[in-house]
Write a protein that holds these residues in place. Structure first.
Motif, PDB file in Angstrom:
ATOM      1  N   GLY A 209      13.051  44.526  39.428  1.00 42.55           N
ATOM      2  CA  GLY A 209      13.303  44.900  40.377  1.00 42.55           C
ATOM      3  C   GLY A 209      13.968  44.779  41.439  1.00 42.55           C
ATOM      4  O   GLY A 209      13.886  46.027  41.950  1.00 42.55           O
ATOM      5  N   ARG A 308      18.684  43.682  38.164  1.00 40.89           N
ATOM      6  CA  ARG A 308      17.738  44.850  37.725  1.00 40.89           C
ATOM      7  C   ARG A 308      17.934  45.921  37.199  1.00 40.89           C
ATOM      8  O   ARG A 308      17.279  46.958  37.309  1.00 40.89           O
ATOM      9  N   HIS A 309      19.570  45.849  37.043  1.00 35.20           N
ATOM     10  CA  HIS A 309      20.093  47.451  35.918  1.00 35.20           C
ATOM     11  C   HIS A 309      19.135  46.466  34.774  1.00 35.20           C
ATOM     12  O   HIS A 309      18.671  47.452  34.604  1.00 35.20           O
ATOM     13  N   GLY A 312      15.836  48.143  35.245  1.00 36.19           N
ATOM     14  CA  GLY A 312      16.023  49.694  35.187  1.00 36.19           C
ATOM     15  C   GLY A 312      16.452  50.959  33.953  1.00 36.19           C
ATOM     16  O   GLY A 312      15.860  51.521  32.849  1.00 36.19           O
ATOM     17  N   LEU A 329      12.672  51.433  41.870  1.00 31.56           N
ATOM     18  CA  LEU A 329      13.534  50.943  42.153  1.00 31.56           C
ATOM     19  C   LEU A 329      13.895  50.814  43.509  1.00 31.56           C
ATOM     20  O   LEU A 329      14.785  50.212  44.341  1.00 31.56           O
ATOM     21  N   HIS A 331      14.762  53.912  45.033  1.00 32.98           N
ATOM     22  CA  HIS A 331      16.350  54.761  45.503  1.00 32.98           C
ATOM     23  C   HIS A 331      16.324  55.613  46.706  1.00 32.98           C
ATOM     24  O   HIS A 331      14.703  56.416  45.987  1.00 32.98           O
ATOM     25  N   THR A 337      18.781  57.543  40.290  1.00 28.00           N
ATOM     26  CA  THR A 337      17.886  57.046  38.786  1.00 28.00           C
ATOM     27  C   THR A 337      18.553  57.553  37.684  1.00 28.00           C
ATOM     28  O   THR A 337      18.227  56.855  37.340  1.00 28.00           O
ATOM     29  N   TYR A 340      20.606  55.689  35.101  1.00 20.34           N
ATOM     30  CA  TYR A 340      19.643  55.028  34.314  1.00 20.34           C
ATOM     31  C   TYR A 340      19.205  55.615  33.297  1.00 20.34           C
ATOM     32  O   TYR A 340      19.473  55.031  32.090  1.00 20.34           O
TER      33      TYR A 340
END
Length: 364
Positions: A209, A308-309, A312, A329, A331, A337, A340
């Motif tokens: 990620g 990366r998406h 997640g 991730l 965040h 977050t 997702y």
């Protein structure tokens, strides 16, 4: 926007960014002081550069309209906002070309306009800090109520963040869900990658990620292949430790042993060939790699951040705890977050079907 595009420009001098206006140097005095203030506060050079380009647009507008930066009023800022909305971006389709939402494609995106407005608002907050008696022309809105769940209660309730007034000098932006790659798209994109370096880069985004800037910031010493851990240098100078997949660790090890050229650079990923061989891989170089493989694989959505998406989304579909996802991730806020969770159709549909079954059993 009625401006002289060549009147104001941005340049880097001694690792610092500054605006240049040969004909009206007093116009850029305050913006340059603000950029120096951001650099002194240890903002990343990339952030200072982004704010600098926003201030370039503002100073070009002020140059074209004959305004003085220190004498700007709220009405003037609203005029600048309107000018940004009407600005035509060179090189894009004409007024007859629109996107799926019906918006002209030759205009600035709302997020791009908000970046400019954030830079301008920050500059006037800086001026108000220097002179408390000065009234900022930036219109203030209602205080923000952006709190995480449970933040207002508990033993640590006294540590909650205080709501700050939000500026009304911004555009409303659509909040879109991140787009993840499908399994077939992921397989096609990975199959097009030939070098171990490129496979390792894609693997760090897909299975760990990482952001593209985090991948490029990795040093050889940040990778613990035996212990299968990564030390990731995230946004805002925030470091985090991320577990390393076993197969990905083997791929990175193979790259280090067979492909990485001998170099004095401490960066993990370096240029493999050409006149810059052995030098750290740049963001432009990374974009070129993915642009080439998107065309080769036919996966148009295969940008670095899409990997990366995908990571997640896979965590959300596996039912990983939200706090763990936030940590992996990197965040800053759990709300980011939580997006997702909406991308986990398997679990959403299963929960929906289970609820409907209970409803039917109860009513029968």
């Amino acid at each position: 926007m009625d401006t002289d595009a060549g009147a104001v420009s941005l340049r880097q001098v001694d690792q610092r960014w500054e605006l240049v206006c040969p004909t009206r140097p007093e116009l850029v005095a305050v913006p340059n002081a603000y950029l120096g203030y951001l650099a002194d506060r240890n903002y990343s050079p990339r952030t200072v550069r982004t704010y600098g380009f926003g201030l370039v647009a503002f100073c070009r507008w002020a140059y074209g309209t004959g305004k003085d930066v220190e004498a700007v009023s709220t009405d003037d800022l609203l005029s600048f906002l309107s000018a940004c909305r009407q600005q035509v971006v060179a090189g894009r389709g004409g007024p007859n070309v629109v996107d799926l939402a019906g918006r002209r494609t030759d205009r600035l995106a709302p997020a791009s306009v908000n970046l400019r407005l954030a830079a301008v608002a920050g500059m006037y907050e800086y001026l108000a800090m220097r002179d408390p008696s000065r009234i900022s022309p930036v219109p203030k809105g209602r205080p923000s109520s952006w709190f995480a769940q449970g933040e207002r209660s508990g033993l640590l309730a006294h540590t909650k963040r205080r709501p700050a007034p939000r500026s009304r000098l911004r555009l409303r932006t659509p909040r879109r869900l991140p787009r993840a790659l499908t399994p077939s798209e992921t397989r096609a994109l990975l199959a097009s990658l030939r070098s171990r370096r490129d496979l390792a880069i894609a693997g760090l985004m897909l299975y760990c990620g990482l952001r593209s800037c985090e991948v490029l910031a990795l040093a050889v010493t940040d990778v613990d292949i035996g212990g299968r851990w990564l030390l990731v240098h995230g946004k805002g100078g925030k470091d985090r430790r991320v577990p390393l997949d076993g197969d990905l660790a083997a791929a990175i090890n193979a790259y280090l042993l067979t492909e990485r050229p001998d170099t004095d650079s401490a960066s993990l990923f370096v240029v493999a060939k050409g006149p810059t061989r052995g030098q750290p891989l740049t963001p432009a170089g990374l974009r070129t790699i993915f642009r080439y493989h998107r065309a080769r694989s036919g996966v148009g959505a295969g940008a670095p951040h899409a990997l990366r998406h995908t990571f997640g989304t896979a965590l959300a579909e596996a039912g990983v705890d939200l706090a763990v996802m936030q940590s992996l991730l990197g965040h800053a806020h759990v709300d980011t977050t939580a997006r997702y969770i909406h991308l986990a159709p398997t679990h959403v549909k299963a929960s929906y079907d289970a609820a409907r079954t209970r409803q039917r059993d109860t009513s029968s």
